[in-house]
Design a protein around this motif. Structure first.
Motif, PDB file in Angstrom:
ATOM      1  N   ARG A   1       0.852  -1.198   0.000  1.00 16.24           N
ATOM      2  CA  ARG A   1       0.000   0.000   0.000  1.00 16.24           C
ATOM      3  C   ARG A   1       0.880   1.239   0.000  1.00 16.24           C
ATOM      4  O   ARG A   1       1.702   1.445   0.897  1.00 16.24           O
ATOM      5  CB  ARG A   1      -0.893   0.002   1.238  1.00 16.24           C
ATOM      6  CG  ARG A   1      -1.694   1.278   1.462  1.00 16.24           C
ATOM      7  CD  ARG A   1      -2.580   1.127   2.673  1.00 16.24           C
ATOM      8  NE  ARG A   1      -3.254   2.356   3.047  1.00 16.24           N
ATOM      9  CZ  ARG A   1      -2.918   3.132   4.075  1.00 16.24           C
ATOM     10  NH1 ARG A   1      -1.884   2.790   4.853  1.00 16.24           N
ATOM     11  NH2 ARG A   1      -3.589   4.234   4.350  1.00 16.24           N
TER      12      ARG A   1
ATOM     13  N   SER B   1      -6.696   3.096 -11.562  1.00 13.56           N
ATOM     14  CA  SER B   1      -7.251   2.016 -10.761  1.00 13.56           C
ATOM     15  C   SER B   1      -7.773   0.924 -11.686  1.00 13.56           C
ATOM     16  O   SER B   1      -8.638   1.167 -12.532  1.00 13.56           O
ATOM     17  CB  SER B   1      -8.372   2.560  -9.867  1.00 13.56           C
ATOM     18  OG  SER B   1      -8.840   1.550  -9.010  1.00 13.56           O
TER      19      SER B   1
ATOM     20  N   GLU C   1      -7.506  -3.832 -12.311  1.00 15.51           N
ATOM     21  CA  GLU C   1      -7.289  -5.114 -11.663  1.00 15.51           C
ATOM     22  C   GLU C   1      -5.818  -5.230 -11.258  1.00 15.51           C
ATOM     23  O   GLU C   1      -4.921  -5.001 -12.075  1.00 15.51           O
ATOM     24  CB  GLU C   1      -7.666  -6.258 -12.605  1.00 15.51           C
ATOM     25  CG  GLU C   1      -7.578  -7.625 -11.940  1.00 15.51           C
ATOM     26  CD  GLU C   1      -8.048  -8.742 -12.852  1.00 15.51           C
ATOM     27  OE1 GLU C   1      -7.942  -9.909 -12.461  1.00 15.51           O
ATOM     28  OE2 GLU C   1      -8.526  -8.418 -13.969  1.00 15.51           O
TER      29      GLU C   1
ATOM     30  N   CYS D   1      -4.460  -3.248  -9.069  1.00 17.96           N
ATOM     31  CA  CYS D   1      -4.037  -1.944  -8.511  1.00 17.96           C
ATOM     32  C   CYS D   1      -5.294  -1.149  -8.181  1.00 17.96           C
ATOM     33  O   CYS D   1      -6.084  -0.809  -9.072  1.00 17.96           O
ATOM     34  CB  CYS D   1      -3.174  -1.212  -9.530  1.00 17.96           C
ATOM     35  SG  CYS D   1      -2.534   0.356  -8.914  1.00 17.96           S
ATOM     36  N   LYS D   2      -5.477  -0.822  -6.912  1.00 20.15           N
ATOM     37  CA  LYS D   2      -6.660  -0.106  -6.455  1.00 20.15           C
ATOM     38  C   LYS D   2      -6.242   1.244  -5.881  1.00 20.15           C
ATOM     39  O   LYS D   2      -5.354   1.319  -5.031  1.00 20.15           O
ATOM     40  CB  LYS D   2      -7.395  -0.921  -5.397  1.00 20.15           C
ATOM     41  CG  LYS D   2      -7.930  -2.253  -5.929  1.00 20.15           C
ATOM     42  CD  LYS D   2      -8.660  -3.024  -4.848  1.00 20.15           C
ATOM     43  CE  LYS D   2      -9.190  -4.353  -5.382  1.00 20.15           C
ATOM     44  NZ  LYS D   2      -9.885  -5.134  -4.326  1.00 20.15           N
TER      45      LYS D   2
ATOM     46  N   SER E   1      -7.719   4.951  -4.135  1.00 21.67           N
ATOM     47  CA  SER E   1      -8.872   5.537  -3.444  1.00 21.67           C
ATOM     48  C   SER E   1      -8.395   6.662  -2.534  1.00 21.67           C
ATOM     49  O   SER E   1      -7.190   6.850  -2.327  1.00 21.67           O
ATOM     50  CB  SER E   1      -9.617   4.474  -2.629  1.00 21.67           C
ATOM     51  OG  SER E   1      -8.764   3.944  -1.622  1.00 21.67           O
TER      52      SER E   1
ATOM     53  N   THR F   1      -3.033   0.571  -3.738  1.00 21.08           N
ATOM     54  CA  THR F   1      -2.665  -0.764  -3.276  1.00 21.08           C
ATOM     55  C   THR F   1      -2.267  -1.616  -4.472  1.00 21.08           C
ATOM     56  O   THR F   1      -3.068  -1.795  -5.406  1.00 21.08           O
ATOM     57  CB  THR F   1      -3.823  -1.427  -2.520  1.00 21.08           C
ATOM     58  OG1 THR F   1      -4.224  -0.575  -1.432  1.00 21.08           O
ATOM     59  CG2 THR F   1      -3.404  -2.773  -1.966  1.00 21.08           C
TER      60      THR F   1
ATOM     61  N   GLU G   1      -1.407  -5.223  -5.712  1.00 22.37           N
ATOM     62  CA  GLU G   1      -1.648  -6.579  -5.232  1.00 22.37           C
ATOM     63  C   GLU G   1      -0.522  -7.535  -5.598  1.00 22.37           C
ATOM     64  O   GLU G   1      -0.223  -8.463  -4.853  1.00 22.37           O
ATOM     65  CB  GLU G   1      -2.979  -7.093  -5.796  1.00 22.37           C
ATOM     66  CG  GLU G   1      -4.190  -6.299  -5.306  1.00 22.37           C
ATOM     67  CD  GLU G   1      -5.486  -6.837  -5.868  1.00 22.37           C
ATOM     68  OE1 GLU G   1      -5.424  -7.753  -6.720  1.00 22.37           O
ATOM     69  OE2 GLU G   1      -6.562  -6.330  -5.464  1.00 22.37           O
TER      70      GLU G   1
END
Length: 1366
Positions: free
Chosen positions: A874, A899, A901, A903-904, A906, A917, A919
């Motif tokens: 993160r 953003s 799949e 990698c998120k 927010s 984040t 992954e």
């Protein structure tokens, strides 16, 4: 003010102006008729009348201002104008007398004055004592001679009298050697001893007199508020003279507190057993001593204590004391605030609860409602009653009653009751009122119902600096009015606060406790039994300051320049401006030889410097000045000294003038002055400042080098001391004449003083200096200066002021704006401050201003990362504040990330966190991470470089977390193995389990060998433990815990060695050391042993023994050891050298636990004696006689056979042997043959035994150290009979069935042979350990040797309790 009043004012002004010239002309003609000095002296000593001179014609601007203010004050100013007119007439008469006196003085100056010889001061006429009535004037005068003329100073009770400290109170005159002190309107406190001190270079003389001021009978001071104390009913005789000194003032209290009103007095004669009689009143009610009021008088103090304040106690308190001439009185108001309610928003408590008689079982309870300002309206009241003598209150009404009275029924006839009332609103119930005192006569009330109408117009006017006088019109419909509540509010606050907390009966009230310099509005509510009326209209805003009056007289007239036809004069501002700005000054002049005064100019001077034109060269002139404010023309100054109209031609500069003091602090003062008008023959190059303490003429120059500006900050002053200053100007020709000496100034910071602060506006980024004044008046202005030069118009700064605040804002600050900035508040007691801006501070505020004008998103943390479970990474940053419209983007290795799949991205506005984040964090993730943020106009950026070792560490942690996640999918250890030591010193290996099920198995291993435990582990409990009792070095090794089922397997390994082993031993040592007993002395046959018992001991613990602070090592002399229960140290064969203190220390890695024993003195003597005894007992046990083997326990033999009982014996010396049969000694004969060979072999032979020979045979072996008794059972059977079952004989229990004897423990020991005594010729061999001799049980009558002959067995307490090591 009405037009009629203005017209009357103009007419009166014109009349006084014209009469002034007529009086001047008449004085000049009448003065020529005065010829004799006796008449001159008589007029000089006469009692003059004092009035104010006539009003002068105002300029048009002044008239406009006057009309505006007159209309504002209305009828009050008309009354004020009449009073001013009266003062003008009185002052006009005073001027007449002064003019005549001046003319007489001028005539006397023309005569030749003979030369007189120097002479010390002498009082030709001394002071005379006076007794006067209060509020009447008194004049003290004396005649003094001396050469040169003496200077006379006046004192009261040895304190110098300063006329300017109380304007209009004192007047000091000096006419023809007659010195007088006039005290106008004497008060009782003016009583005292007055003295005149005359001084000249030849000496000093003093004259004293007493002034006694008395008050007429009944002539007490007026109350502060309307409403008088009841008049005295008759004459009360008293022989005491009482004078009130310091008395109580306006007092503020809160319900529930205690307040004392104290008045100090002087009583003549002061008789301890006969104090004066004092009476205390609240409003018009005489107070008596009760639980609510405690009174005392004596020792010169009258005191009223209200121990538990209630709003019923609010009112005007008056102390009346009987005196010889009547009474003396003092009054002041007591305000009582509501106590803090138990529920926020609840109303205040009701008050004045009264009970009226109506019937045997019926009373009428009434009360007054509380005031409400910010609380919700009152919806009703609850009335409670309580029988006298009980403590329980009973509520009388079930629902709140809305009017302030309630008939209470159901009372017991003849019983006494108390009542109290509680108010109710929507927020809660108030605190209860003070309970009623008793039943009073019923009041007749009309049938009119409803609250009164609102009061009429409210007018507020000034009273003092902290109070205002408020009056209002009564309501049109009073409806049994109880009184009024007055509320106040500061302009702009919109918050009202109560001025009184108890209904006030009159329609005028003095509001105390206001803040000077603030502006207030007032409103009034009427109160009756039905509640509060509507609020009245608000009063006009009132600025809080002292009441308006004419200014006091200017003073300090000085000559600044003269060119032969004109003079430039300066003077000092009046000490008291009268609560209004001084608008102008009027100057009068006269020749020194004349009496008549002439106006200098018909138009007044606006400034305190003025050039008087058209003067005659060579003539002496005198001047006087009057100040003008809104209230009118003030008192004239004292005439200046005579100035010669002679042109100034000196080369040095003239005097500086207008010395003022600013920034007065405890240790520093800023002195300012104005440059001389006359500069001499060259430009002024600097100034010297001289300083002296007040009352001293020893001036000291403050600055060694002249300063080039008109100000100087003087430092290093004594806090609280008063100083005077003067200034001398310098040019190329020299130092000029000094200025007039300044007024005294006290080096003390004004209370509440605040300094200038520098700041930056958070919205605009403007740099400003801000100042808040601690004191202000209605006419005050904020004068800002740079380098102490007033800023008037400047394009570089702007100044805004509002109320007590003033702000100087820089337009475009640059280096040329560096310097000292100061601010002074006019018409105050020197409120001022300064601030210095240097380059460093300017740079800091410019940077801050730039950041505000070019905003950035403030970050609480820079871009950072953290490893999450599953190996996700993160990246996050936190801003101090984010709006909902924030925009941002992440950039990795110059590539924008969105953003998607894997990698998120927010954000959270509430926390200010923006995060991304990742992954799947792999080797390809190495690089630079950047976030760019834009929030409105503000921007920000933060980067994180994740390469090299930093990236490798992050990748390793991510992979570990990924594996951990996989591991935790099956049964796993949530906490790996660790150790714990219990209180009983058991070491326990513990671990915690997670994600287990019934099928999950758990096993313990040590060095790969499975450990079998008594209680099988239960994984479902969430934790497992392995106890290791009696932990020692043998328990070292690698321990494993294995957890497995069909989902997987997890292992926890714990290596108990090295540091872990040491930590366990230290933990054991900590518990053992804490539980260690004191050292115990134990004697043994080998020596003296010191033992320390503890919960657990092992040799691996760090244990040290000390003797006299020297560490002991284990040796043949000093043996160190221990068991699981104790540690011991044994001194073998002790001597006197081993005496002293012994200490054991048990170290647990952090601290040492020590125990000490003093082995000396009697303790050593007793121990050594016991050791010797045990040693001898052991020796005896070792060498006593005993059977070492050869004898059976049971013998079975056929009849007519031969029986031989043979054994080996031992003893040193050789023992004696005796055989017994059935407890009877057997002697050697034909059948019984006893032999004892070599001192070690003994036998009993029976030839041809018979059944009768069956029985119990025994042998007794004994020497001088003791012996042993062994039994043998012999059974003889006949030939052909069954062999009988062998039965053992019983030792020492003849009644029991014989049974085989149990070998004694001692038989297992190997005795150490000693040197035999000479009587024993054969050596005693050591028996083999395998040979055991049976221990016979003697019959009851067996000749047992005496106890004293047996081997002594040491008691248990003296034996070493060391068990055999397992």
């Amino acid at each position: 003010m009405p037009a009629r009043a203005i017209t009357l004012y103009r007419q009166e002004q014109t009349q006084h102006q014209s009469s002034k010239h007529v009086v001047h002309h008449s004085r000049k003609s009448s003065s020529q008729e005065v010829k004799k000095k006796q008449v001159q002296a008589t007029e000089a000593m006469a009692e003059p009348a004092y009035t104010v001179p006539a009003f002068r014609e105002r300029a048009p601007e002044g008239m406009q201002e006057y009309q505006r203010m007159a209309a504002h004050f209305g009828r009050d100013l008309g009354h004020l104008q009449q009073e001013l007119n009266r003062m003008k007439v009185a002052t006009h008469e005073q001027v007449k007398n002064i003019e005549i006196s001046r003319e007489v003085k001028g005539m006397s100056l023309r005569k030749d004055v003979p030369v007189e010889v120097p002479k010390a001061p002498d009082f030709l006429v001394s002071l005379r004592s006076h007794t006067v009535w209060e509020k009447t004037p008194v004049k003290l005068f004396c005649t003094v001679s001396g050469q040169p003329n003496p200077i006379v100073k006046w004192y009261r009770n040895d304190v110098a009298i300063e006329p300017l400290s109380a304007p209009g109170k004192y007047k000091i005159e000096n006419k023809y050697g007659v010195h007088s002190l006039i005290i106008s309107r004497c008060a009782v406190i003016d009583s005292g001893v007055y003295s005149a001190v005359a001084t000249n270079p030849q000496g000093k003389a003093t004259s004293k007199a007493t002034v006694c001021v008395r008050r007429p009978q009944g002539g007490g001071e007026l109350s502060h508020l309307p409403g008088q104390v009841p008049l005295l009913s008759g004459i009360h005789p008293s022989k005491l003279e009482v004078t009130l000194l310091d008395s109580f003032g306006v007092t503020f209290g809160t319900e529930g507190e205690s307040v004392s009103l104290v008045a100090n007095m002087v009583v003549v004669p002061d008789l301890p057993n006969l104090p004066p009689e004092a009476m205390w009143y609240r409003d018009d009610t005489l107070l008596t001593a009760s639980r609510w009021a405690e009174m005392s008088i004596g020792g010169g103090v009258a005191k009223l204590t209200l121990p538990h304040l209630n709003k019923d106690d609010e009112g005007l308190y008056t102390l009346r004391i009987w005196t010889k001439d009547g009474t003396t009185e003092h009054s002041a108001y007591l305000f009582v605030k509501d106590a803090t309610p138990t529920v926020a928003g609840a109303p205040g408590a009701p008050m004045d609860v009264t009970v009226s008689d109506a019937n045997a079982d019926y009373v009428l309870v009434s009360w007054k409602p509380p005031n409400t300002t910010h609380e919700a309206p009152i919806t009703g009241y609850f009335v409670d009653r309580r029988k006298s003598g009980t403590k329980d209150w009973v509520q009388c009404n079930d629902s709140p009653v809305k009017v302030c009275k309630l008939p209470v029924h159901g009372l017991t006839e003849g019983a006494s009751y108390h009542f109290r009332v509680r108010a109710v609103n929507k927020d809660g119930i108030s605190l209860p009122s003070r309970m009623s005192c008793g039943v009073t006569a019923a009041e007749v009330e009309s049938d009119v119902e409803g609250v009164p109408s609102a009061p009429g117009q409210v007018i507020a006017s000034r009273n003092t600096k902290t109070s205002a006088f408020v009056q209002w019109e009564a309501p049109k419909h009073t409806n049994n009015l109880m009184g009024y509540y007055v509320d106040a509010s500061v302009i702009g606050s919109k918050a009202w606060f109560p001025c009184n907390h108890r209904p006030y009966k009159h329609n005028r009230f003095v509001v105390h406790g206001l803040i000077p310099g603030d502006t207030y509005v007032f409103r009034v509510q009427a109160v009756n039994a039905y509640g509060l009326s509507e609020e009245s209209q608000e009063s006009a805003p009132l600025f809080i300051d002292a009441a308006l009056s004419t200014p006091s007289a200017p003073y300090g007239i000085s000559l600044l320049n003269c060119n032969g036809s004109s003079m430039t004069l300066a003077w000092k501002r009046p000490k008291h401006t009268g609560g209004s700005k001084i608008t102008s000054y009027y100057l009068d002049k006269r020749e020194a030889e004349l009496v008549a005064w002439k106006e200098v100019s018909p138009s007044p001077a606006v400034h305190r410097i003025f050039t008087v034109e058209n003067l005659t060269s060579g003539v002496f002139y005198e001047f006087k000045v009057q100040a003008v404010n809104l209230a009118g023309v003030g008192l004239p100054s004292e005439p200046s000294k005579a100035f010669a109209c002679v042109a100034w031609t000196m080369a040095e500069p003239g005097p500086a003038y207008d010395i003022s003091f600013w920034e007065v602090r405890d240790s520093s003062i800023l002195v300012q002055w104005r440059a001389p008008v006359y500069s001499g023959e060259g430009p002024i190059t600097g100034y010297f400042v001289d300083m002296a303490k007040k009352g001293s003429s020893d001036f000291v120059t403050v600055n060694a080098e002249p300063v080039g500006h008109c100000y100087l900050k003087v430092t290093g002053l004594e806090s609280g001391a008063s100083y005077v200053f003067r200034v001398r100007a310098v040019n190329d020709k020299g130092v000029g004449k000094p200025s007039n000496v300044s007024d005294p100034v006290c080096a003390k910071t004004l209370p509440g003083t605040k300094e200038i602060s520098c700041g930056v506006d958070e919205e605009t980024g403007d740099i400003f200096l801000n100042f808040e004044a601690c004191e202000i008046s209605e006419s005050s202005k904020f004068n800002w200066s740079k380098s102490y030069k007033e800023i008037t118009e400047s394009s570089r700064v702007s100044i805004t002021s509002s109320g007590r605040q003033s702000k100087l804002t820089f337009v475009n600050p640059e280096t040329e704006d560096l310097g000292i900035y100061s601010v002074a508040v006019t018409d105050t007691d020197g409120v001022s401050s300064s601030y210095s801006i240097n380059e460093e501070e300017l740079k800091n505020v410019l940077d801050l201003s730039y950041n505000i004008r070019h905003p950035t998103v403030p970050l609480k943390t820079e871009l950072n990362y953290e490893i999450l479970e599953k190996g996700h990474v993160r990246f996050w940053v936190q801003a101090l504040k984010l709006s909902s419209s924030v925009n941002y983007r992440f950039i990795v290795n110059d590539k924008a990330i969105t953003s998607a799949e894997g990698c998120k991205i927010s954000h959270d506005v509430s926390t200010g966190i923006i995060q991304m984040t990742v992954e799947n964090f792999t080797k390809a993730s190495e690089g630079t991470y950047t976030i760019q943020i834009q929030d409105g106009k503000a921007k920000s950026q933060s980067s994180l470089v994740l390469v090299g070792d930093a990236f490798k560490a992050a990748l390793k942690e991510a992979e570990f977390q990924r594996k951990e996640h996989i591991r935790k999918q099956g049964p796993h250890f949530s906490e790996y193995l660790s150790f714990h030591v219990t209180d009983d010193c058991t070491v326990i290996l513990v671990c915690k389990l997670a994600n287990v099920k019934k099928e999950t198995t758990f096993s313990w291993f040590k060095e790969d060998d499975e450990i079998t435990v008594d209680v099988p582990p239960n994984p479902m409990s969430g934790s497992c433990s392995l106890p290791i009792p009696m932990f020692s070095r043998k328990d070292q090794g690698i321990y494993k815990a294995v957890l497995s089922d069909d989902r997987g397997k997890d292992t926890s390994v714990y290596d108990i060695s090295g540091k872990v082993f040491e930590d366990i031993i230290n933990a054991l040592a900590s518990i053992a050391g804490s539980s260690a007993s004191e050292l115990v002395l134990q004697c043994t046959p080998e020596g003296i042993r010191l033992q320390c018992y503890m919960k657990y001991y092992t040799e691996e613990m760090k244990t040290s023994w000390f003797h006299r602070d020297s560490k002991i090592s284990s040796s043949e002399k000093m043996r160190i050891g221990g068991t699981s229960e104790m540690a011991w140290m044994q001194i073998c064969e002790p001597t006197d050298k081993e005496k002293g203190h012994y200490t054991i220390e048990i170290h647990d890695g952090e601290k040492a636990h020590s125990r000490t024993f003093d082995l000396s003195g009697q303790a050593y003597t007793d121990a050594y004696a016991e050791f010797q005894r045990l040693k001898a007992a052991a020796f005896a046990e070792k060498n006593r006689g005993r059977v070492v083997g050869g004898l059976p326990d049971v013998v079975t033999i056929m009849e007519k056979k031969s029986l031989s009982l043979t054994c080996t014996v031992w003893g040193d010396p050789s023992p004696e042997v005796t055989w017994f049969k059935n407890e009877q000694e057997v002697l050697s004969d034909d059948r019984y043959k006893i032999t004892f060979e070599g001192g070690k072999f003994s036998s009993l032979t029976i030839n041809s035994v018979y059944v009768e020979d069956s029985g119990k045979y025994s042998i007794n072996v004994r020497n001088k150290y003791g012996g042993e008794f062994v039994e043998i059972t012999v059974s003889v059977y006949k030939q052909g009979d069954e062999i009988p079952e062998p039965k053992l004989g019983q030792m020492s229990r003849p009644a029991a069935t014989p049974k085989p004897a149990t070998p004694a423990p001692q038989s297992a020991k190997t005795p150490t042979p000693q040197t035999p005594t000479p009587s024993i010729k054969s050596p005693t061999p050591t028996p083999p350990p395998s040979v055991k001799s049976p221990t016979p049980t003697p019959a009851p009558k067996s000749p047992t040797p005496p106890r004293s002959m047996r081997s002594p067995t040491p008691p248990r307490s003296m034996r070493s309790p060391t068990p055999t090591k397992k």
